[in-house]
Design an enzyme around this catalytic site. Structure first.
Site: not given
Length: 327
Positions: A34, A232, A129
């Site tokens: 990520e 995302d 996040n």
């Protein structure tokens, strides 16, 4: 040895534009890659393995990868270089904003993590996040509420702007999965994704003050039934178009934020695409991070490189240099 998907590389033909591009695997798989950041000066790609609490850097020049494990944290969302500070980075881990001193590979000094600030102190199940820095070096970091089974509780997160350890402002709430964000070329608009809604939102943005207002939806994935998953990570290209990773959708997409039109869909050799960034020597390569966290045995046999970082080249589009943090 790292090999391309199906041992060579994937060549996809865009019939509508009569051009071809290639998708190559450039790193070994990890659990949940990520938060990619391309550092143009050093030609290094930074990314994280979220639930392994590990940050990575991959050298474009020698193709080698280094990693650093955050021992006292359960998760890590992003890593962003600090402007004019060599080998110093902002790391958003759990609910903490930290400074990472990460020596160069030829330096024997040990890496060190320094705590700067925390958010959501009344929400122990929350974690950072995704996020970026704006052109003034302000951090924009979003949170979510993580259940024990790693699912996400609804409307437990927020989007914060952070100029310093004591200069933290909550900008948007409630959010379920505060995710990808970027700005328009003129910096008058902030684009932001709350993944659970499957929508991309636009805010009027004041570059000087960091104020955002007048939220409106510019793209709704529900209007495109052929596309699966949820939006995302996100990044803008030099033309101002937005590229979005589809988590669970085996694809990345390109959208026009001015019209809301879907411009392009690129199928990926991994079901769970998590984020993406422009990089390479001329910012003409898209690096896509992926996950194997939710991949079952059958899917893994079909996409063994899930969890890797992929590089898409020959797309005919370039990105913009990302901003570093000033804190």
């Amino acid at each position: 040895m790292v090999v391309s998907w199906q041992q060579v590389f994937l060549v996809a033909i865009l019939i509508s534009k009569a051009r071809s591009f290639t998708i190559d695997q450039v790193t070994d798989p990890i659990q949940h890659a990520e938060g990619p950041f391309w550092h143009a000066e050093t030609e290094e790609l930074y990314f994280v393995d979220t639930f392994k609490s590990t940050v990575y850097r991959w050298s474009y020049k020698n193709k080698k990868t280094q990693s650093y494990h955050l021992e006292n944290h359960k998760s890590v969302g992003v890593i962003i270089p600090i402007k004019n500070k060599k080998d110093q980075f902002i790391v958003a881990a759990d609910r903490d904003i930290c400074k990472l001193y990460w020596p160069a590979s030829d330096n024997n000094t040990e890496a060190k993590l320094e705590h700067l600030a925390s958010v959501d102190k009344d929400k122990p199940a929350n974690q950072f996040n995704d996020g970026k820095a704006d052109s003034n070096g302000r951090l924009w970091l979003g949170t979510l509420t993580r259940n024990k089974d790693l699912s996400v509780a609804p409307e437990g997160g927020s989007l914060y702007s952070i100029s310093g350890p004591k200069d933290i402002h909550e900008k948007a709430k409630p959010l379920s999965i505060s995710n990808g964000l970027d700005w328009s070329n003129d910096e008058n608009k902030l684009y932001h994704i709350d993944s659970e809604t499957r929508k991309v939102a636009e805010y009027d943005f004041n570059k000087e003050t960091g104020d955002i207002h007048n939220k409106k939806i510019i793209f709704d994935l529900r209007d495109h039934p052929s596309l699966e998953g949820i939006p995302d990570g996100m990044v803008a290209d030099e033309d101002g178009n937005l590229w979005v990773a589809l988590h669970g959708g085996s694809a990345i997409i390109k959208i026009d934020p001015n019209t809301g039109n879907l411009l392009e869909t690129i199928k990926m050799p991994a079901k769970y695409c998590t984020s993406l960034v422009f990089g390479g020597t001329d910012l003409a390569t898209i690096f896509v991070t992926t996950s194997r966290l939710k991949v079952n045995e059958k899917e893994l046999s079909q996409t063994p490189s899930a969890g890797s970082v992929f590089a898409i080249t020959n797309l005919g589009v370039k990105g913009r240099k990302l901003h570093e943090a000033v804190i």
